[in-house]
Design a protein around this motif. Structure first.
Motif, PDB file in Angstrom:
ATOM      1  N   GLY A   1      -0.367  -1.030  -0.453  1.00  0.00           N
ATOM      2  CA  GLY A   1       0.670  -1.669  -1.241  1.00  0.00           C
ATOM      3  C   GLY A   1       1.427  -0.705  -2.117  1.00  0.00           C
ATOM      4  O   GLY A   1       1.078   0.470  -2.255  1.00  0.00           O
ATOM      5  N   VAL A   2       2.483  -1.238  -2.706  1.00  0.00           N
ATOM      6  CA  VAL A   2       3.314  -0.508  -3.667  1.00  0.00           C
ATOM      7  C   VAL A   2       3.592  -1.453  -4.818  1.00  0.00           C
ATOM      8  O   VAL A   2       3.964  -2.615  -4.609  1.00  0.00           O
ATOM      9  CB  VAL A   2       4.647  -0.047  -3.030  1.00  0.00           C
ATOM     10  N   TRP A   3       3.402  -0.957  -6.049  1.00  0.00           N
ATOM     11  CA  TRP A   3       3.620  -1.791  -7.225  1.00  0.00           C
ATOM     12  C   TRP A   3       4.368  -0.966  -8.268  1.00  0.00           C
ATOM     13  O   TRP A   3       3.817  -0.149  -8.954  1.00  0.00           O
ATOM     14  CB  TRP A   3       2.296  -2.290  -7.797  1.00  0.00           C
ATOM     15  N   ARG A   4       5.683  -1.181  -8.315  1.00  0.00           N
ATOM     16  CA  ARG A   4       6.520  -0.497  -9.300  1.00  0.00           C
ATOM     17  C   ARG A   4       7.586  -1.472  -9.782  1.00  0.00           C
ATOM     18  O   ARG A   4       7.649  -2.611  -9.303  1.00  0.00           O
ATOM     19  CB  ARG A   4       7.144   0.769  -8.707  1.00  0.00           C
ATOM     20  N   SER A   5       8.431  -1.044 -10.708  1.00  0.00           N
ATOM     21  CA  SER A   5       9.362  -1.960 -11.361  1.00  0.00           C
ATOM     22  C   SER A   5      10.276  -2.683 -10.384  1.00  0.00           C
ATOM     23  O   SER A   5      10.603  -3.856 -10.573  1.00  0.00           O
ATOM     24  CB  SER A   5      10.201  -1.204 -12.396  1.00  0.00           C
ATOM     25  N   ASN A   6      10.690  -2.014  -9.319  1.00  0.00           N
ATOM     26  CA  ASN A   6      11.639  -2.613  -8.380  1.00  0.00           C
ATOM     27  C   ASN A   6      11.036  -2.897  -7.015  1.00  0.00           C
ATOM     28  O   ASN A   6      11.754  -3.144  -6.046  1.00  0.00           O
ATOM     29  CB  ASN A   6      12.857  -1.706  -8.217  1.00  0.00           C
ATOM     30  N   GLN A   7       9.703  -2.890  -6.908  1.00  0.00           N
ATOM     31  CA  GLN A   7       9.068  -3.105  -5.607  1.00  0.00           C
ATOM     32  C   GLN A   7       7.631  -3.565  -5.809  1.00  0.00           C
ATOM     33  O   GLN A   7       6.828  -2.868  -6.429  1.00  0.00           O
ATOM     34  CB  GLN A   7       9.094  -1.797  -4.793  1.00  0.00           C
ATOM     35  N   HIS A   8       7.321  -4.750  -5.282  1.00  0.00           N
ATOM     36  CA  HIS A   8       5.971  -5.299  -5.367  1.00  0.00           C
ATOM     37  C   HIS A   8       5.553  -5.756  -3.976  1.00  0.00           C
ATOM     38  O   HIS A   8       5.950  -6.838  -3.529  1.00  0.00           O
ATOM     39  CB  HIS A   8       5.916  -6.481  -6.345  1.00  0.00           C
TER      40      HIS A   8
ATOM     41  N   GLN B   1       5.739   7.051  -9.119  1.00  0.00           N
ATOM     42  CA  GLN B   1       6.552   6.014  -9.753  1.00  0.00           C
ATOM     43  C   GLN B   1       5.832   4.696  -9.510  1.00  0.00           C
ATOM     44  O   GLN B   1       5.852   4.167  -8.413  1.00  0.00           O
ATOM     45  CB  GLN B   1       7.965   5.963  -9.159  1.00  0.00           C
ATOM     46  N   GLY B   2       5.183   4.174 -10.532  1.00  0.00           N
ATOM     47  CA  GLY B   2       4.352   3.000 -10.318  1.00  0.00           C
ATOM     48  C   GLY B   2       3.103   3.382  -9.552  1.00  0.00           C
ATOM     49  O   GLY B   2       2.627   4.517  -9.622  1.00  0.00           O
ATOM     50  N   LEU B   3       2.574   2.446  -8.771  1.00  0.00           N
ATOM     51  CA  LEU B   3       1.345   2.676  -8.014  1.00  0.00           C
ATOM     52  C   LEU B   3       1.587   2.445  -6.521  1.00  0.00           C
ATOM     53  O   LEU B   3       2.315   1.531  -6.134  1.00  0.00           O
ATOM     54  CB  LEU B   3       0.240   1.723  -8.474  1.00  0.00           C
ATOM     55  N   ALA B   4       0.955   3.277  -5.697  1.00  0.00           N
ATOM     56  CA  ALA B   4       0.926   3.072  -4.254  1.00  0.00           C
ATOM     57  C   ALA B   4      -0.492   3.372  -3.780  1.00  0.00           C
ATOM     58  O   ALA B   4      -1.140   4.287  -4.302  1.00  0.00           O
ATOM     59  CB  ALA B   4       1.929   3.981  -3.553  1.00  0.00           C
ATOM     60  N   TRP B   5      -0.990   2.600  -2.828  1.00  0.00           N
ATOM     61  CA  TRP B   5      -2.375   2.800  -2.406  1.00  0.00           C
ATOM     62  C   TRP B   5      -2.566   2.365  -0.966  1.00  0.00           C
ATOM     63  O   TRP B   5      -1.784   1.615  -0.403  1.00  0.00           O
ATOM     64  CB  TRP B   5      -3.329   2.002  -3.305  1.00  0.00           C
ATOM     65  N   GLN B   6      -3.645   2.877  -0.395  1.00  0.00           N
ATOM     66  CA  GLN B   6      -4.171   2.389   0.875  1.00  0.00           C
ATOM     67  C   GLN B   6      -5.675   2.558   0.826  1.00  0.00           C
ATOM     68  O   GLN B   6      -6.184   3.564   0.322  1.00  0.00           O
ATOM     69  CB  GLN B   6      -3.558   3.136   2.055  1.00  0.00           C
TER      70      GLN B   6
ATOM     71  N   GLN C   1      -0.485  13.730  -9.175  1.00  0.00           N
ATOM     72  CA  GLN C   1      -0.095  12.330  -9.082  1.00  0.00           C
ATOM     73  C   GLN C   1      -0.699  11.628  -7.869  1.00  0.00           C
ATOM     74  O   GLN C   1      -0.137  10.678  -7.343  1.00  0.00           O
ATOM     75  CB  GLN C   1       1.441  12.209  -9.044  1.00  0.00           C
ATOM     76  N   GLN C   2      -1.877  12.096  -7.442  1.00  0.00           N
ATOM     77  CA  GLN C   2      -2.520  11.498  -6.277  1.00  0.00           C
ATOM     78  C   GLN C   2      -4.018  11.729  -6.334  1.00  0.00           C
ATOM     79  O   GLN C   2      -4.480  12.785  -6.773  1.00  0.00           O
ATOM     80  CB  GLN C   2      -1.950  12.108  -4.991  1.00  0.00           C
ATOM     81  N   PHE C   3      -4.772  10.714  -5.896  1.00  0.00           N
ATOM     82  CA  PHE C   3      -6.223  10.828  -5.858  1.00  0.00           C
ATOM     83  C   PHE C   3      -6.719  10.254  -4.535  1.00  0.00           C
ATOM     84  O   PHE C   3      -6.413   9.112  -4.182  1.00  0.00           O
ATOM     85  CB  PHE C   3      -6.853  10.081  -7.025  1.00  0.00           C
TER      86      PHE C   3
END
Length: 231
Positions: A99-106, A65-70, A39-41
């Protein structure tokens, strides 16, 4: 194109070298090198060069859960019209994005930004840090700016501070061509606005001057506002 995958979904190395185009991505050559887990690249190099210009990045993407990136991003004459048709830009420079982009956090963060180029065919320079929280849909987004400065043709805007349930922001502007911001506007507006305090009833400190202001059918030859609301 060439795709090389070595390992298992739990631990792998990935190399992509392909020319592609999609409905949202103009034609170009993509090169991606990195290694990942289930679950990580981690990408040591992400490179696009094509009709939209040149983009280079390195960083990390995860999706438990959703997407997270830097990512550290460099642009060279990169054109945004395919994604932002109403605000087309052509940009050169760099930024650090996370950032973080998931159902309860943008959430979106941009730091150490230094970009120049054009926005709507007008010269643009942008620098500073900006964090946005877009989680509460339909409400004013939380934001935090640090040394955020934009020079867009004849318009200058500097923002320090932000809004997160409470206001604490200073906006320094010299807008010599309001029509560039909105074609319904005309004239010049400059000065400082300070907003502090409660979410719904903040205190406003204004020191503004305007010339030849017009919005649709309403017009003011000159304007001067100075004071604090509420007093």
């Amino acid at each position: 194109g060439n795709v090389s995958f070595n390992g298992t979904p739990q631990r792998y190395h990935l190399n992509i070298n392909t020319r592609t185009t999609t409905a949202k991505t103009p034609e170009g050559l993509w090169q991606i090198q990195g290694q990942g887990q289930k679950q990580q690249f981690n990408f040591a190099n992400l490179d696009y060069q094509g009709i939209a210009g040149h983009l280079q990045a390195d960083g990390q993407l995860s999706w438990p859960q959703g997407l997270a990136w830097q990512a550290n991003v460099k642009l060279d004459d990169f054109k945004t019209a395919s994604w932002l048709a109403k605000w087309p830009a052509q940009l050169t420079g760099k930024t650090q994005s996370s950032g973080v982009w998931r159902s309860n956090q943008h959430q979106l963060n941009f730091t150490h930004t230094a970009l120049q180029g054009e926005l709507k065919s007008l010269p643009l320079q942008l620098s500073g840090d900006l964090s946005l929280d877009l989680t509460n849909v339909g409400q004013l987004p939380y934001f935090q700016a640090h040394q955020l400065v934009m020079d867009w043709d004849k318009n200058h805007l500097a923002v320090e501070g932000g809004f997160n349930n409470k206001w604490d922001v200073t906006i320094d502007s010299q807008l010599d061509d309001l029509s560039a911001i909105d074609e319904r506007l005309k004239g010049q507006l400059s000065g400082v606005v300070v907003v502090q305090g409660d979410k719904k009833t903040p205190a406003l400190t204004l020191n503004l001057a305007g010339e030849a202001l017009q919005f649709q059918q309403m017009a003011v030859s000159s304007l001067s506002v100075s004071g604090t609301l509420p007093e």
